[in-house]
Write a protein that holds these residues in place. Structure first.
Motif, PDB file in Angstrom:
ATOM      1  N   TYR A  77      47.562  34.153  45.165  1.00 30.50           N
ATOM      2  CA  TYR A  77      46.492  34.625  46.046  1.00 30.50           C
ATOM      3  C   TYR A  77      45.916  33.477  46.866  1.00 30.50           C
ATOM      4  O   TYR A  77      45.797  32.348  46.384  1.00 30.50           O
ATOM      5  CB  TYR A  77      45.382  35.290  45.218  1.00 30.50           C
ATOM      6  CG  TYR A  77      45.900  36.487  44.455  1.00 30.50           C
ATOM      7  CD1 TYR A  77      45.855  37.765  44.991  1.00 30.50           C
ATOM      8  CD2 TYR A  77      46.509  36.326  43.204  1.00 30.50           C
ATOM      9  CE1 TYR A  77      46.382  38.852  44.305  1.00 30.50           C
ATOM     10  CE2 TYR A  77      47.025  37.403  42.512  1.00 30.50           C
ATOM     11  CZ  TYR A  77      46.966  38.662  43.074  1.00 30.50           C
ATOM     12  OH  TYR A  77      47.499  39.742  42.399  1.00 30.50           O
ATOM     13  N   SER A 135      41.856  38.239  50.966  1.00 33.25           N
ATOM     14  CA  SER A 135      42.490  39.479  51.420  1.00 33.25           C
ATOM     15  C   SER A 135      41.567  40.664  51.117  1.00 33.25           C
ATOM     16  O   SER A 135      40.547  40.512  50.453  1.00 33.25           O
ATOM     17  CB  SER A 135      43.831  39.676  50.718  1.00 33.25           C
ATOM     18  OG  SER A 135      44.435  40.886  51.112  1.00 33.25           O
ATOM     19  N   LYS A 136      41.904  41.822  51.627  1.00 33.82           N
ATOM     20  CA  LYS A 136      41.067  43.011  51.432  1.00 33.82           C
ATOM     21  C   LYS A 136      41.668  43.970  50.408  1.00 33.82           C
ATOM     22  O   LYS A 136      41.247  45.116  50.288  1.00 33.82           O
ATOM     23  CB  LYS A 136      40.895  43.750  52.767  1.00 33.82           C
ATOM     24  CG  LYS A 136      40.266  42.908  53.872  1.00 33.82           C
ATOM     25  CD  LYS A 136      38.857  42.465  53.506  1.00 33.82           C
ATOM     26  CE  LYS A 136      38.220  41.663  54.644  1.00 33.82           C
ATOM     27  NZ  LYS A 136      36.866  41.170  54.279  1.00 33.82           N
ATOM     28  N   SER A 137      42.644  43.506  49.631  1.00 36.39           N
ATOM     29  CA  SER A 137      43.305  44.384  48.665  1.00 36.39           C
ATOM     30  C   SER A 137      42.395  44.653  47.474  1.00 36.39           C
ATOM     31  O   SER A 137      41.403  43.948  47.244  1.00 36.39           O
ATOM     32  CB  SER A 137      44.609  43.752  48.177  1.00 36.39           C
ATOM     33  OG  SER A 137      44.333  42.624  47.364  1.00 36.39           O
ATOM     34  N   ALA A 138      42.759  45.676  46.691  1.00 39.03           N
ATOM     35  CA  ALA A 138      41.990  46.001  45.490  1.00 39.03           C
ATOM     36  C   ALA A 138      42.037  44.842  44.496  1.00 39.03           C
ATOM     37  O   ALA A 138      41.047  44.557  43.815  1.00 39.03           O
ATOM     38  CB  ALA A 138      42.548  47.269  44.843  1.00 39.03           C
ATOM     39  N   ALA A 139      43.182  44.154  44.421  1.00 34.45           N
ATOM     40  CA  ALA A 139      43.311  43.015  43.512  1.00 34.45           C
ATOM     41  C   ALA A 139      42.355  41.901  43.910  1.00 34.45           C
ATOM     42  O   ALA A 139      41.662  41.325  43.064  1.00 34.45           O
ATOM     43  CB  ALA A 139      44.752  42.496  43.516  1.00 34.45           C
ATOM     44  N   ASP A 140      42.291  41.609  45.212  1.00 33.23           N
ATOM     45  CA  ASP A 140      41.388  40.559  45.683  1.00 33.23           C
ATOM     46  C   ASP A 140      39.931  40.933  45.452  1.00 33.23           C
ATOM     47  O   ASP A 140      39.105  40.075  45.109  1.00 33.23           O
ATOM     48  CB  ASP A 140      41.632  40.285  47.165  1.00 33.23           C
ATOM     49  CG  ASP A 140      42.947  39.573  47.418  1.00 33.23           C
ATOM     50  OD1 ASP A 140      42.927  38.363  47.643  1.00 33.23           O
ATOM     51  OD2 ASP A 140      43.995  40.241  47.384  1.00 33.23           O
ATOM     52  N   SER A 141      39.610  42.199  45.637  1.00 31.01           N
ATOM     53  CA  SER A 141      38.233  42.654  45.399  1.00 31.01           C
ATOM     54  C   SER A 141      37.848  42.462  43.940  1.00 31.01           C
ATOM     55  O   SER A 141      36.729  42.035  43.627  1.00 31.01           O
ATOM     56  CB  SER A 141      38.092  44.131  45.787  1.00 31.01           C
ATOM     57  OG  SER A 141      38.293  44.303  47.177  1.00 31.01           O
ATOM     58  N   TRP A 142      38.779  42.752  43.039  1.00 35.59           N
ATOM     59  CA  TRP A 142      38.492  42.562  41.608  1.00 35.59           C
ATOM     60  C   TRP A 142      38.314  41.085  41.289  1.00 35.59           C
ATOM     61  O   TRP A 142      37.403  40.714  40.540  1.00 35.59           O
ATOM     62  CB  TRP A 142      39.621  43.155  40.768  1.00 35.59           C
ATOM     63  CG  TRP A 142      39.375  43.023  39.301  1.00 35.59           C
ATOM     64  CD1 TRP A 142      38.598  43.818  38.508  1.00 35.59           C
ATOM     65  CD2 TRP A 142      39.881  41.983  38.435  1.00 35.59           C
ATOM     66  NE1 TRP A 142      38.588  43.356  37.208  1.00 35.59           N
ATOM     67  CE2 TRP A 142      39.370  42.235  37.138  1.00 35.59           C
ATOM     68  CE3 TRP A 142      40.711  40.889  38.635  1.00 35.59           C
ATOM     69  CZ2 TRP A 142      39.669  41.409  36.047  1.00 35.59           C
ATOM     70  CZ3 TRP A 142      41.009  40.063  37.555  1.00 35.59           C
ATOM     71  CH2 TRP A 142      40.491  40.339  36.277  1.00 35.59           C
ATOM     72  N   ASP A 150      50.606  36.867  38.998  1.00 36.35           N
ATOM     73  CA  ASP A 150      49.416  37.722  38.888  1.00 36.35           C
ATOM     74  C   ASP A 150      48.437  37.226  37.829  1.00 36.35           C
ATOM     75  O   ASP A 150      47.644  38.006  37.298  1.00 36.35           O
ATOM     76  CB  ASP A 150      49.795  39.183  38.634  1.00 36.35           C
ATOM     77  CG  ASP A 150      50.263  39.867  39.915  1.00 36.35           C
ATOM     78  OD1 ASP A 150      49.544  39.770  40.915  1.00 36.35           O
ATOM     79  OD2 ASP A 150      51.343  40.483  39.904  1.00 36.35           O
ATOM     80  N   LYS A 188      46.927  41.688  37.380  1.00 35.26           N
ATOM     81  CA  LYS A 188      47.763  42.887  37.275  1.00 35.26           C
ATOM     82  C   LYS A 188      47.077  43.963  36.448  1.00 35.26           C
ATOM     83  O   LYS A 188      47.066  45.147  36.819  1.00 35.26           O
ATOM     84  CB  LYS A 188      49.109  42.517  36.646  1.00 35.26           C
ATOM     85  CG  LYS A 188      50.071  43.673  36.480  1.00 35.26           C
ATOM     86  CD  LYS A 188      51.378  43.198  35.857  1.00 35.26           C
ATOM     87  CE  LYS A 188      52.348  44.338  35.633  1.00 35.26           C
ATOM     88  NZ  LYS A 188      53.611  43.866  34.999  1.00 35.26           N
ATOM     89  N   LYS A 202      43.786  43.714  35.497  1.00 35.65           N
ATOM     90  CA  LYS A 202      42.344  43.630  35.778  1.00 35.65           C
ATOM     91  C   LYS A 202      41.532  43.391  34.493  1.00 35.65           C
ATOM     92  O   LYS A 202      40.641  44.164  34.133  1.00 35.65           O
ATOM     93  CB  LYS A 202      41.869  44.888  36.512  1.00 35.65           C
ATOM     94  CG  LYS A 202      42.445  45.021  37.931  1.00 35.65           C
ATOM     95  CD  LYS A 202      41.884  46.216  38.660  1.00 35.65           C
ATOM     96  CE  LYS A 202      42.309  46.215  40.108  1.00 35.65           C
ATOM     97  NZ  LYS A 202      43.785  46.183  40.291  1.00 35.65           N
TER      98      LYS A 202
END
Length: 385
Positions: A149, A183-190, A255, A284, A286
């Protein structure tokens, strides 16, 4: 002490420029300026770098805030920490290398150095041993393969007087160097939620709003504390408090994102204190990893491996007691761990297992000593055979 590096070649270039045609000089200067704009390093950054040093594949995590560089890299051994040695220019630096764990007892010890020049998407340069008897080429490129990331670095600083309006009032200051997955992905948000929680930011605030709230609470507590200690408005220097939080990336692959948060605080007394906390994030799934997610070894086995590697890394002879370094004659595992492709490390903060003077105690256990005890899912993810 940081060393100054002078380049006599610059003088030669200057003489050559004076003898050149003015039109050619103007054209050359324009071209050089354009190249510098491309190659200058930004004021703040995090970079994940892959490449080779001395022909060995390495992964480096490097951060910069203003003039301060820090980071680490690893190859087929444990970590090597990096700190700023010399700033040559906007695109060139010299970093000093030290082992992450263990002591260096030689008072004449000189660290290995990495002289790096930014190319626009990576670094080239030279690795030089502290003895100056070995030099190897460096080639590193910025890369974020799947499972890693990109991050931005955010800084925030503020201060407040203990007794506003009073001459020479003591003060408190607070500072943050924190990370944001960009980034704006769900992974980045978490990831960002976990980073904010680590820094004490609650709710759905932006970094700026959240850090202001953390700072204001710190200042309110400070002013209440100093008024209780010095109701007459004493201006003693021991009432000058400080608090800093610094987040950095230790591992960024498959991840897994491992963040070290270093917190230091001074609130009176002979000296302040500091502590590192590692957040091993399984993006991966979370979740924040526990030690059981990595190894299935019992406490006794881990203790034996820790004590064995402590002796090797801190130069404790087989006939000597561990309490020549530690408070006690044993070392048990804790939950403050981190890892890379090669092994697992445990960090013990000042006063946890040893005196403040000993600093942080870090013990690295190679995965080769943990075969058969690694969590199968973890070993598969990390491709550990």
């Amino acid at each position: 002490m940081k060393r100054l590096i002078l380049f006599s070649a610059l003088a030669l270039l200057g003489l050559a420029a004076c003898n050149s045609n003015k039109n050619n000089q103007s054209s050359t200067e324009s071209t050089d300026t354009a190249k510098r704009v491309v190659a200058d390093l930004p004021e703040k950054f995090y970079k994940r770098l892959e490449g080779e040093i001395a022909g060995k594949p390495v992964i480096m995590n490097l951060q910069k805030t203003e003039y301060d560089y820090s980071g680490s890299y690893y190859y087929d051994g444990s970590w090597l920490s990096l700190s700023i040695d010399t700033i040559i220019g906007k695109d060139s630096i010299v970093l000093a290398e030290t082992a992450t764990e263990g002591y260096e007892y030689n008072e004449n010890y000189k660290p290995n150095t990495l002289a790096l020049k930014w190319t626009g998407n990576g670094f080239t340069g030279k690795w030089t041993s502290g003895k100056k008897d070995k030099t190897f080429n460096i080639s590193l490129n910025e890369k974020y393969p799947a499972g890693s990331y990109a991050f931005d670095v955010t800084t925030y600083a503020d201060s407040v007087l203990a007794f506003p309006g009073k001459a020479k009032s003591p003060a408190a200051e607070i500072g943050f160097k924190v990370l944001t997955a960009n980034s704006k992905s769900a992974a980045d948000s978490w990831i960002n939620q976990q980073l904010q929680l680590a820094a004490g930011v609650k709710g759905q605030n932006t970094w700026d709003t959240g850090l202001k709230q953390v700072a204001q609470k710190y200042f309110n507590d400070y002013q209440k504390s100093v008024k209780a200690l010095a109701p007459a408005g004493d201006n003693s220097s021991f009432l000058n408090y400080s608090n800093h939080t610094n987040q950095s990336i230790v591992f960024n692959d498959r991840d897994y994102v491992i963040v070290e948060q270093l917190d230091d605080d001074y609130s009176g007394g002979a000296h302040g204190n500091y502590a590192s906390t590692f957040y091993c994030l399984d993006v991966k799934n979370k979740k924040r990893l526990t030690l059981g997610d990595v190894v299935k070894a019992d406490t006794l086995l881990l203790q034996q491996l820790l004590e064995k590697n402590l002796r090797k890394q801190y130069h404790v002879k087989s006939g000597d007691q561990l309490n020549t370094v530690l408070f006690d004659n044993f070392l048990k595992p804790n939950q403050n761990f981190y890892f890379n492709q090669n092994g697992l490390a445990f960090l013990y903060n000042p006063y946890e297992v040893a005196s403040y003077a000993q600093g942080q105690i870090i013990v690295f256990i190679p995965f080769t000593e943990l075969k058969g005890y690694l969590n199968p899912d973890f070993a598969q993810r990390m491709n550990i055979k």
